[in-house]
Design an enzyme around this catalytic site. Structure first.
Site, PDB file in Angstrom:
ATOM      1  N   SER A 172     110.945  35.227  76.230  1.00 61.07           N
ATOM      2  CA  SER A 172     109.873  34.327  75.788  1.00 61.07           C
ATOM      3  C   SER A 172     108.648  35.166  75.446  1.00 61.07           C
ATOM      4  CB  SER A 172     109.515  33.352  76.912  1.00 61.07           C
ATOM      5  OG  SER A 172     108.240  32.765  76.684  1.00 61.07           O
ATOM      6  N   TYR A 198     106.580  33.101  85.449  1.00 65.05           N
ATOM      7  CA  TYR A 198     107.485  32.893  84.304  1.00 65.05           C
ATOM      8  C   TYR A 198     107.474  34.128  83.405  1.00 65.05           C
ATOM      9  CZ  TYR A 198     109.444  30.761  80.040  1.00 65.05           C
ATOM     10  OH  TYR A 198     110.206  30.481  78.932  1.00 65.05           O
TER      11      TYR A 198
END
Ligand SMILES: NC(=O)c1ccc[n+]([C@@H]2O[C@H](COP(=O)([O-])OP(=O)(O)OC[C@H]3O[C@@H](n4cnc5c(N)ncnc54)[C@H](OP(=O)(O)O)[C@@H]3O)[C@@H](O)[C@H]2O)c1
Length: 334
Positions: A172, A198
């Site tokens: 990501s 994350y």
């Protein structure tokens, strides 16, 4: 496609790999004409979102695809749909919980025969509070990175036996602001931040692809992917304020994608390209976005709007090797 003559991980002073596909190309489009008959693929998180479209595209090209999911029942409709589609490869479903070492071991241990494609796609994002697995691992790191690293390691012999296997690790853009913290990966001493956790797990995913260069002699390549912005169940932990801050929720609570958002089918394209396109044959240890190799930058502060970027901290081969040792030891003792 242009090539990087130095091979290995991407560097700012090397030409980047390019392909003819634009940022919003669909998954089926990037492997149009590719025949995957006889190839076997595993897609983690294949029962929803980007993973489902990855499964659809690979199966439509003739691959036998195994959907690895926590809830096999959730994939039943997709399996029925693809079974009814003429020309699609067989689609199976197997249970896998990436955050549970015993589940990862069981999945890998039960696998028989060669494996041509592993798409490490499953993921969770921005858990609001620090959540630990029973073994004490931060949940996003456990799911997004540690579980996938252990899965690929457990399937290494099957990947090697395929002769020219490809691993795709779905990362990501969130990795840009969060290098892997070797001193405190599970937020035992630093304050927990959902986005740092994350982002760290997604930096680890890229480092995993870089570290996998040690498997090149086995014919195995590994690359990382940023799928872009796609509205899926991934946003399930975001409250309305966060959705408004992202610009995808209006004042009345209606959710709608911004113009640069992709559909899941478009979001799956870069994964599918890396998994199966002849254009990327032999390429390893790199990071792609919008169907192109991304430019290396120092970190979030250098990010240029609209340009595909990867942080140098995520491509660092020494950090990749250190993380490989960390992941190996973590699973050995789990
Ligand atoms: N959507 C975006 O904008 C975006 C942007 C950048 C990167 N990504 C990455 O793209 C990947 C796919 O995400 P998505 O957007 O398609 O979201 P999604 O629809 O929520 O799919 C994620 C999948 O991961 C599975 N999963 C979660 N925890 C798991 C576990 N412990 N074990 C096994 N499977 C687990 C989920 O399965 P269950 O059904 O069992 O929950 C789900 O199928 C993720 O790695 C995500 O980080 C997405």
């Amino acid at each position: 496609m242009t090539t990087n003559p130095q091979g290995g991980h991407a560097r700012a002073d090397c030409p980047l790999l390019t392909t003819p596909f634009h940022s919003h190309a669909r998954a089926g489009e990037v492997i149009d004409g590719v025949d995957l008959t006889g190839r076997r693929a595993v897609v983690t998180g294949g029962a929803s979102g980007i993973g489902t479209e990855t499964v659809r595209a690979l199966a439509a090209a003739g691959a036998e695809v195994t959907i690895a999911t926590r809830s096999p029942r959730s994939a039943a409709a997709l399996v029925r749909e693809l079974a009814a589609a003429g020309g699609a490869g067989r689609v199976r479903v197997e249970a896998l919980d990436l955050s549970v070492p015993a589940s990862v071991r069981a999945f890998a241990g039960a696998w028989r025969g060669p494996l041509d494609i592993l798409v490490a796609n499953a993921g969770i994002m921005a858990l609001p509070t620090r959540t630990l697995t029973p073994g004490g691992w931060e949940m996003q790191l456990a799911t997004n990175y540690l579980g996938h690293f252990a899965l690929a390691s457990g399937l290494h012999a099957a990947l090697r036996d395929a002769g020219s296997a490809r691993i795709v690790v779905v990362s990501s853009g969130a990795h840009l602001g969060a290098p892997f913290d070797f001193e405190d990966p599970h937020f035992e001493r630093r304050p927990y931040d959902p986005w740092v956790a994350y982002g760290q797990s997604k930096s680890a995913d890229v480092l995993f692809a870089v570290g996998a260069r040690r498997w090149a002699a086995d014919g195995i390549t590994a690359n990382a992917v940023n799928p872009g912005y796609i509205l899926t169940r991934l946003q399930r932990y975001l409250d309305d304020d966060a959705m408004r801050a992202f610009g995808v929720m209006d004042s009345e609570g209606n959710v709608k994608p911004l113009p640069y958002y992709k559909t899941p089918e478009q979001g799956a394209a870069t994964s599918v390209l890396l998994a199966a396109s002849p254009l990327l044959k032999g390429v390893t240890g790199r990071y792609f976005e919008d169907n192109q190799e991304a430019r290396t930058i120092r970190g979030d502060e250098d990010r240029l709007a609209g340009m595909a970027c990867v942080a140098a901290h995520a491509l660092d081969p020494q950090a990749a090797d250190r993380l490989w040792d960390y992941g190996t030891e973590a699973f050995r003792t789990a």
